[in-house]
Structures are given as structure tokens and as C-alpha cells.
Design a protein around this motif. Structure first.
Motif, PDB file in Angstrom:
ATOM      1  N   PRO B   4       0.835  -1.188   0.000  1.00 27.18           N
ATOM      2  CA  PRO B   4       0.000   0.000   0.000  1.00 27.18           C
ATOM      3  C   PRO B   4       0.880   1.252   0.000  1.00 27.18           C
ATOM      4  CG  PRO B   4      -0.271  -1.337   2.000  1.00 27.18           C
ATOM      5  CD  PRO B   4       0.932  -1.835   1.292  1.00 27.18           C
ATOM      6  N   ALA B   6       1.200   5.119   0.449  1.00 27.35           N
ATOM      7  CA  ALA B   6       0.490   6.250   1.012  1.00 27.35           C
ATOM      8  C   ALA B   6       0.390   7.321  -0.072  1.00 27.35           C
ATOM      9  CB  ALA B   6       1.240   6.776   2.220  1.00 27.35           C
ATOM     10  N   LYS B   7      -0.613   8.174   0.054  1.00 24.25           N
ATOM     11  CA  LYS B   7      -0.761   9.217  -0.952  1.00 24.25           C
ATOM     12  C   LYS B   7       0.143  10.389  -0.616  1.00 24.25           C
ATOM     13  CE  LYS B   7      -4.653  10.892  -1.451  1.00 24.25           C
ATOM     14  NZ  LYS B   7      -6.074  11.223  -1.439  1.00 24.25           N
ATOM     15  N   ALA B 362       5.935  10.235   5.092  1.00 28.18           N
ATOM     16  CA  ALA B 362       5.213   9.511   6.130  1.00 28.18           C
ATOM     17  C   ALA B 362       5.917   9.666   7.464  1.00 28.18           C
ATOM     18  CB  ALA B 362       5.102   8.043   5.751  1.00 28.18           C
ATOM     19  N   PRO B 366       2.740  12.064   9.172  1.00 24.27           N
ATOM     20  CA  PRO B 366       1.812  11.019   8.731  1.00 24.27           C
ATOM     21  C   PRO B 366       0.484  11.595   8.258  1.00 24.27           C
ATOM     22  CG  PRO B 366       2.772  10.497  10.877  1.00 24.27           C
ATOM     23  CD  PRO B 366       3.193  11.881  10.538  1.00 24.27           C
ATOM     24  N   VAL B 369       0.081  12.475   4.372  1.00 25.87           N
ATOM     25  CA  VAL B 369      -0.085  11.456   3.348  1.00 25.87           C
ATOM     26  C   VAL B 369      -1.462  10.816   3.402  1.00 25.87           C
ATOM     27  CG1 VAL B 369       2.346  10.930   3.091  1.00 25.87           C
ATOM     28  CG2 VAL B 369       1.017   9.729   4.812  1.00 25.87           C
ATOM     29  N   GLY B 370      -2.219  11.110   4.448  1.00 23.38           N
ATOM     30  CA  GLY B 370      -3.594  10.634   4.497  1.00 23.38           C
ATOM     31  C   GLY B 370      -3.663   9.140   4.738  1.00 23.38           C
ATOM     32  N   MET B 371      -4.813   8.683   5.161  1.00 24.13           N
ATOM     33  CA  MET B 371      -4.981   7.259   5.410  1.00 24.13           C
ATOM     34  C   MET B 371      -5.463   6.578   4.143  1.00 24.13           C
ATOM     35  SD  MET B 371      -4.290   6.456   8.544  1.00 24.13           S
ATOM     36  CE  MET B 371      -5.265   5.059   9.077  1.00 24.13           C
ATOM     37  N   GLU B 372      -4.898   5.425   3.899  1.00 23.20           N
ATOM     38  CA  GLU B 372      -5.393   4.651   2.764  1.00 23.20           C
ATOM     39  C   GLU B 372      -5.693   3.252   3.252  1.00 23.20           C
ATOM     40  OE1 GLU B 372      -4.180   4.276  -1.864  1.00 23.20           O
ATOM     41  OE2 GLU B 372      -2.734   3.595  -0.404  1.00 23.20           O
TER      42      GLU B 372
END
Lengths: 510, 379
Positions: B4, B6-7, B362, B366, B369-372
Motif C-alpha cells: 500500500p 500512502a498518498k 510519512a 503522517p 499522506v492521508g490514510m489509505e
């Protein structure tokens, strides 16, 4: 009493900002079957991947047989006697069973001597554990249940003392699953340790000795299976009470909305997948189609919804025929009130790279509500998306977010919201809750029943027998492209299981 | 099991990463310059000064950029529909024929502002028709568009050579080109805009086509993100199955997208033909179609990115020419190597540094980068 086969102490693992595992402690006793349950995204697979050496934990300790172990690659895990049976089999399709088993474990430069050694070893394993497979059979010619057995043999051949199985029953018929459970019990009796990852609570109750529940990356509880209940486990998984069976009243079936007659469909290779099927779907009822995956259900759905051409037969929607010979345009069928929630939301039902609001008009993008001449009416689309987000409790509630960033359950809600809000007369749903967490399953089931109660005709295809039984007013069972039986919702699992396995002639005596 | 990602915040995604890629490309190019025994820092100064230092340089840079904007947009439109149009080169080349017909017919009777619109239509039409054939073959026969468009480049080249050494060549001329256009087919220069800022320009080919290119960039943005057609193209581009499900006709969308792509490629011909050379000569496209692929990739298929990338490549062309002139050890081929490095790092390897930058982000914040959601079943 039993010594621990595996101990995990304080395991942490993050992917970027996402903490997939936080401070996990787990002890798995030697010679037991240990279940690990949790919703999708709870961190089960991540944890097992750390144990098997696919990932490295950020912190924490793994002990195997009481000794600290450093597992950096799957080879380290194998050397420590840990074997894994993957959800998607890792077999070479056109190799024989024997060739697959020695693959990567060839003992000599000359294949011939390896094969001879392997054959006698395999023979011993098969006898010891009751895992009969013809060693010279070609993998692609074996049914899935046997392919899985090859995977297990592969692990045992490499000297596995601890076997990890990741969602092993997803592709099996109930009968095949029962056979798998017998094998697992036998392995346990021989002193092996089995770790079973699943989201099916019924299986946990049936064969495990202990069960651990994961939720949002943490280990929330470990129970002795005999001292817990399905209800308690479901509650632990979701964090609140869950209705396991939807409550619904009697169906009031009305006029025939969809009439399928002698429908035959072939797949792209020319194999007949749907073989001369006929049935009616009435307003105000839910008809469930049960069957093991790959028995023609997908092709049936695609033909009815206009995505796939049919070879022969007819489908009438509200008494008027659907053009099946040419490309029946799915857009035209939508205009006629046939909505379709496809099985594969990742590639068909949604465009994952799109923003949520863009997906909320997919297929209805011709609707003048969403357009201003040739231009998209962005304001109307956004307002509409926000409306659906609220009604269907889609989270996070941001219509500008990329669809790939929603969880499986919320993605499915995006599709359902889009299709249901068009107020269709007929709703066709493929695998309504595949990869959807328990909380969302409840919501989706309630919505489908609400549709039925509004007098819509609903057709549900699912490989989850529990789902079919709890939703349907009538159950059709498909096997090898045919409908092999129709039952009411009171049909037992054993009865449906037999039909799904193609045991046609046996009546409901069981 | 997918890793995954992160954005990243948008500014890092669209600003920082391309800049880092570009910087690495120049560092590697610097080593190449070092290898032939020249000072890379001086080379960089010559390159940038050659492109932006004087008014004439800027005008040349923007002239080249105009060409690349068209070809970049052409590639991007097709790419949004999941089609890799390698035929931009040929579509632009053959469009020269449409322009030649308009200009040779009307340049003696009409003023430029009447010839120009006709030439725009003619170039777009010829380019679109040239793209139509591979599009039809892809949609109806499944012939792969990459193969057919590249083959059509050769066919276009052969046809143009035949026409330019035969029917279109004035009698008695030795040069494989049409006769020179009269004033009625010569586009006005835009050099006065740069002169407004006080720079002096000797003679440079920057012309009104530049404005047309910017207009097209805006229209492409409108098409892709604000129209139903663009929505359908993007749906098909991301997932043909989803397009089928949504009732979008595969044949119609492939053909439409390719014709728009071809039309944009065709309009590229206006810039050198009517804006600079005032004739249609052999090989006037000279690889701009292929540069368009790099421009589109580097611009992340977004018109704003494409305009910026086109200016960058314009700079490499113009500054590169100066460099080859100032430093004899650096030949024309060296410039091509530098351009190749930019394409390599900015296009092909664009994700090389992404994981590290994401990890960096990140670890610092944190939140940014937002939650994904963690992907993969049961992960």
C-alpha cells in the motif's frame, strides 16, 4: 499443557501511515488447530505474511518452538518447519502433481533421482495423512479441492510442522470443505499445528481448538472455541452486536418481471457455461442462485445484463424481449429499469482510479440530470453523490476521494447506492457481500430486502450459502451450467450442498 | 499482496517528483558531458542561457514548445482512452498535405486570417482521417493500435515523399518541397510580445500557432474532465470492462478518441509549415511526434503538465543547438542523449524515487499522506 509452537510478541507493522498490525501478542499451542478471524483489513494476512517471511515486522519478536527466530524470507520459514497454503494456489498448471511438489526442493542436479525420491516420500505422506492424489495427474485437470491437497502436500514434503491456511474454503463446495476439515483433524492428531485464517465463523466453530479475533490491526481476544459462541465472535470482530440473520416478512410475489427461457451462453473459449436455463423472476421476491463458483452463474448474470452475448434462448423484461443475439446494450437495459450490481466491482462495477462522485454516475452518465449539453453538470453530480453518501452511510464521506481508497464494503455501497437509487424494476446482484466486512453485510442485506418489500424483483447470485439462505424467497441451485434444483428458504445446508456438488437424483431425504 | 502506497500531497506529486527526476536526469547528463571532456556546469549555463537568455532564444524555445504541445496533447488524448498513439508523427506529416492544398489554393487571394482557419480545419481533418484507419482496425478487427499507427507513419512518409518530389513540386525546382507560400498563407509572428518585455529579437519563428496550442490545451482539459465524451474515454481507458458495463460503445469511443488525437497531431503541422518555413518540405515533422510521447508522459497526461513539459523540451532543442555550437566536443547526438536521459528519468522511471519520498513524508508528517485502506483480501 501444550507447549507453544509459535509465539508472537509485540509485533508491529506499518505501511506508510497505516498501522496494519499493532502490538500483536499471540501464542499458538503445539498440536492444535488455531483459528484467526477478523474482517477484511483487520490485519490477519499481514500478520501471517510476517510469520511466513513475506514482510518484516517493524518491531516485535517471533519464537518458534520456544526459541527466538529470525524469519526474513519464506525460505527461513520453511527451514523452521512453517508451511503456507495460499488462498490463490501457487501451482504450475501444466506440471504434474509430483513435479509441482518437488519444484524448488529438487535434491539433485538430475531431476530423475529427485523424482524417484519424491515419489516414495509422497507415497508415505499420502498414506499417513489420508491425502490421496495421483502423483502423475496434471494440475489443471484436477478439481480445486484436489489442487488444494497438492498445496498441503507441498508444505508437508518440505517438512512443515506448522501449517498456515489462508481462507482455504473460499473455492470449495461444502463437501470438499468437510473433507479438508477431516484432513486438518488428521494432521492435528499426527502432532502438526494448524493455523486457519478465515472470515467464516461456522468453520471456526466446527474445527478449531482456539480462536483469536483481530480488529483494526489489534488482537482483541483469544478464546477456547468450546467456550465461545458465533454471536460473541461476531461481536468481537465488529466491535458491536451484529444481526447474523436478517429479519424479513413473507414475500408477496407479483407479476413476472424477468422471464428467462432456454438460455444458453458460451464463454470466450466456446465452452457452454449456461446450458438451457429457464426461470421466472417476479416482482416482490428475491430469487437466490446458489452454486460453487465457476458453474455458469457469472455468465448467466452477464447475459441477462447485456454484457455477454447469448447463443440461444430468450429473456423477457416486463414482457418485452431483450435482444440477446447482437450486443444488447447495457445502457438500453438500464433505461428499461434493469439495474445490475456486477460480481467484480474492481474492474466492472467501478473505475477504481475515478473519484467517488464519478463512479456514482457510471452507466447513468447519459442521464440528462447529470449533463449540461455535452458537458458534465459537476454541481449536480456532486450534490447527487453527497446525497447517496449520506443515505448509504458511505465512509469516508468525501465524494472527491479516489475510489481505490475506500474499503471493500464502502466500494460495494457506492455501487449499490448508484443502482438502487435509480429505482429500477429489476435488480440483479452478483456476490453482494464478497470482500465486505460483517457490519456492511448487515446493511446490504437489509437494503436488498427493503427493495423486495417495495415490490422490486431481485436476483441474487452468491457463492456464500448462508447469504443465499438468509436472503432468498426461492433458491435455484446451479451446477455445470444447469439449474439442478429449486428449493424454498427452509432448505438445509446439506441438501443445497449436495445439489451444488451435482448430486442430482438424491431428493431432500438427507 | 499489494504494497500500500500512502498518498502524497498534490504539490509533491505534481511538482516535487518531476523536479527530482529532472535533476537526476541532468546530473547523469552532466557525467556524460564530463566523459567527453567538457565542463558540465558551463554546458548547463550555455544550455539555459541559449534557451532563455536572450529574446531570440526565448522565441525559439516557445516555437519548438508549440509543436510539442500539439503532439503531447495528441498522445495524451489517446492515452486517456487507453490507446497508445505512436502515429502522431505520421498524422502530423500527412496533415501537411491538407495545409498545402489550402495554402497553395488561397494564398494569392485571401488574407492570412481567412486562410488560417481553413488550414486549421484541413490539417485537423487530414490528421483525424489518418488516425481513423488504425482506430477502425483496432475497434473492429483487434489489430493492435501500436503496430498499425507505427506502420502508418511509414505509409505517410512514403506518400509525402512521392508527392513532394512529384505532383507538389514546382516544375524545374530541385528541392523536394512545395513552392513557397505567398503572404496570404504566412502567419504573423508573436515576437512583439517578447519585445514588450524589453528583449530584442533578430528573427525567430514564434507565431500565432502558439496561441492556438494554448487554446487547444484548454479545450483538451475541458474535453477530458468536463464533458460526457471525456468521461466515457477515461472510463474506457481505465477499464474496458467497466465501459462495457456502463453501456459505452467500444467501437465509437476508440474511433472518436483516435480521431481527436489525430486532429491534434495534424494541427502541429501548422506551426512549422505556415508559421516558419512557408512551404511543405520533406521530413518537416522531424521526430516531433515521438517527442510528443515523452512530453505527454512527463506532463502526466494533464494539459498544464504538457505545456510545461513542452517548454522544457523546447528549451532542450533550442539550448541544445546553442550548446552544440559553443562546445564542438558536444555534437548534435550528445544533445539527443541528454534528451533521452530526460525521457528515461521523467517518463520511464517516474516512479523510481516515489517510494522513498513517500516514506520520507510519512515519517515527517503522517497526516499529510492521508490514510489509505490496506488493500488485499483479509490483509
Amino acid at each position: 499443557m501444550a507447549q507453544a509452537a509459535i509465539e508472537l510478541i509485540g509485533i508491529n507493522k506499518s505501511f506508510g501511515a497505516v498501522r496494519a498490525n499493532r502490538d500483536i501478542n499471540l501464542e499458538i499451542a503445539r498440536g492444535t488447530i488455531h483459528g484467526i478471524v477478523g474482517e477484511n483489513g483487520a490485519g490477519k494476512s499481514t500478520l501471517m505474511s510476517i510469520l511466513y517471511g513475506f514482510y518484516q515486522a517493524d518491531s516485535g519478536e517471533i519464537r518458534v518452538g520456544g526459541k527466538p527466530a529470525s524469519i526474513k524470507t519464506p525460505n527461513d520459514a520453511i527451514a523452521l518447519g512453517i508451511g503456507m497454503v495460499h488462498q490463490h494456489f501457487m501451482l504450475v498448471d501444466n506440471f504434474s502433481v509430483l513435479e509441482n511438489i518437488i519444484l524448488g526442493a529438487e535434491s539433485d542436479a538430475l531431476l530423475k533421482s529427485s523424482i524417484a525420491k519424491a515419489r516414495s516420500e509422497l507415497d508415505r505422506l499420502e498414506r499417513e495423512y489420508g491425502l490421496e492424489v495421483d502423483p502423475d495427474a496434471i494440475i489443471e485437470e484436477l478439481p480445486v479441492g484436489l489442487q488444494q491437497r497438492v498445496e498441503i502436500l507441498k508444505a508437508l514434503y518440505r517438512g512443515a510442522e506448522i501449517l498456515i491456511l489462508d481462507e482455504p474454503t473460499g473455492v470449495l463446495t461444502p463437501a470438499e470443505a468437510d473433507h479438508l476439515f477431516r484432513i486438518l483433524k488428521q494432521l492435528k492428531e499426527q502432532g502438526k499445528t494448524v493455523v486457519l485464517i478465515t472470515h467464516k465463523l461456522r468453520e471456526i466453530m466446527a474445527i478449531t481448538d482456539n480462536v483469536s479475533v483481530m480488529r483494526q490491526g489489534t488482537m482483541v481476544a483469544t478464546r477456547e472455541t468450546s467456550k465461545t459462541t458465533v454471536g460473541e465472535l461476531a461481536e468481537l470482530m465488529v466491535g458491536r452486536r451484529v444481526l447474523l440473520r436478517v429479519e424479513k416478512g413473507e414475500a408477496e410475489a407479483g407479476a413476472v418481471k424477468l422471464a428467462v427461457k432456454n438460455l444458453t451462453v458460451k464463454d470466450s473459449r466456446g465452452v457452454t457455461m449456461v446450458d438451457d436455463i429457464s426461470f421466472d423472476l417476479r416482482a416482490g421476491e428475491i430469487v437466490g442462485i446458489a452454486g460453487v463458483a465457476g458453474n455458469g452463474q457469472s455468465e448467466l448474470l452477464e447475459a441477462i445484463s447485456g454484457i455477454r452475448h447469448a447463443v440461444s434462448g430468450s429473456v423477457m423484461l416486463d414482457g418485452k424481449p431483450i435482444d440477446l443475439t447482437g450486443a444488447a446494450d447495457p445502457g438500453e437495459l438500464r433505461d428499461r429499469g434493469l439495474a445490475h450490481v456486477p460480481e467484480d466491482r474492481h474492474h466492472v462495477g467501478l473505475v477504481l482510479a475515478f473519484e467517488e462522485n464519478e463512479n456514482s454516475i457510471l452507466g447513468y452518465h447519459d442521464d440528462p440530470r447529470y449533463l449540461k449539453g455535452p458537458f458534465l453538470n459537476v454541481d449536480a453530480i456532486m450534490a447527487d453523490a453527497k446525497d447517496k453518501i449520506e443515505k448509504y452511510d458511505i465512509r469516508p464521506g468525501n465524494p472527491r476521494l479516489k475510489t481505490a481508497n475506500f474499503s471493500g464494503g464502502n466500494q460495494q455501497k457506492i455501487v449499490l447506492a448508484r443502482e438502487m437509487e435509480q429505482d429500477p424494476g429489476v435488480l440483479i446482484v452478483g456476490q453482494p457481500t464478497r470482500g465486505v466486512d460483517v457490519g456492511a453485510i448487515e446493511f446490504i442485506h437489509k437494503r436488498l430486502i427493503a427493495m423486495r418489500d417495495q415490490g422490486k424483483a431481485v436476483l441474487v447470485v452468491s457463492v456464500e450459502l448462508d447469504e443465499i439462505r438468509s436472503l432468498s424467497d426461492r433458491i435455484l441451485v446451479m451446477f455445470a451450467g444447469r439449474i439442478v434444483g429449486e428449493r424454498g428458504p427452509e432448505a438445509t445446508e446439506g441438501e443445497l450442498g449436495l445439489l451444488m456438488a451435482g448430486v442430482e437424483r438424491q431428493e431432500a431425504a438427507l | 499482496m499489494s504494497t500500500p502506497y500512502a498518498k502524497l500531497p498534490a504539490w509533491a506529486d505534481y511538482g516535487l517528483i518531476p523536479l527530482i527526476n529532472l535533476a537526476v536526469a541532468f546530473i547523469v547528463a552532466g557525467f556524460v558531458v564530463l566523459l567527453v571532456g567538457e565542463n558540465p556546469f558551463r554546458a548547463a549555463v550555455i544550455l539555459v542561457e541559449g534557451a532563455f537568455g536572450k529574446g531570440t532564444g526565448i522565441a525559439f524555445t516557445l516555437f519548438y514548445a508549440t509543436t510539442f504541445i500539439f503532439t503531447g496533447l495528441s498522445v495524451a488524448v489517446a492515452a486517456h482512452c487507453g490507446l497508445f498513439n505512436i502515429g502522431t508523427e505520421g498524422q502530423a506529416y500527412i496533415a501537411g498535405l491538407g495545409i498545402a492544398i489550402v495554402c497553395l489554393s488561397f494564398d494569392s487571394v485571401l488574407p492570412w486570417w481567412l486562410t488560417f482557419p481553413m488550414a486549421i480545419v484541413a490539417s485537423a481533418l487530414v490528421g483525424a482521417l489518418w488516425a481513423l484507419i488504425p482506430a477502425y482496425l483496432q475497434a473492429k478487427r483487434g489489430s493492435h493500435i501500436v503496430i498499425t499507427t507505427i506502420m502508418f507513419n511509414f505509409i505517410a512518409a512514403s506518400i509525402m515523399v512521392y508527392l513532394l518530389v512529384g505532383p507538389l513540386k514546382p516544375a524545374g525546382s530541385q528541392a523536394p518541397q512545395t513552392r513557397n507560400f505567398l503572404a496570404g498563407a504566412e502567419l504573423p509572428k508573436l515576437n512583439w510580445i517578447i519585445e514588450l518585455f524589453g528583449a530584442k529579437i533578430r528573427s525567430a519563428p514564434l507565431n500565432v500557432t502558439f496561441l492556438l496550442a494554448l487554446l487547444m490545451a484548454f479545450l483538451v482539459w475541458l474535453l477530458i474532465w468536463r464533458t460526457k465524451l471525456g468521461y466515457e474515454m477515461r472510463t474506457y481507458g481505465h477499464s474496458p470492462k467497466a465501459a462495457r458495463y456502463a453501456g459505452i460503445s467500444e467501437t465509437r469511443i476508440i474511433i472518436t478518441a483516435m480521431m481527436i488525437s489525430g486532429a491534434l497531431a495534424g494541427m502541429m503541422a501548422l506551426n512549422p509549415v505556415m508559421g516558419d518555413q512557408h512551404n511543405v518540405a520533406i521530413d518537416f515533422v522531424s521526430g516531433a511526434g515521438f517527442v510528443g510521447i515523452a512530453v505527454a508522459l512527463m506532463g502526466r497526461l494533464h494539459p498544464v503538465g504538457i505545456v510545461l513539459a513542452a517548454v522544457l523540451f523546447g528549451m532542450l532543442y533550442q539550448g541544445g543547438a546553442e550548446l552544440a555550437f559553443e562546445m564542438p566536443a558536444i555534437s548534435r547526438d550528445m544533445i539527443v542523449i541528454i534528451q533521452g536521459l530526460v525521457i528515461l528519468f521523467a517518463g520511464a522511471l517516474e516512479h523510481m524515487f516515489r517510494p522513498y519520498i513517500q516514506a520520507l513524508f510519512a515519517s515527517f508528517s503522517p497526516r499529510s499522506v492521508g490514510m489509505e485502506a490496506v488493500k488485499g483480501k483479509g490483509a
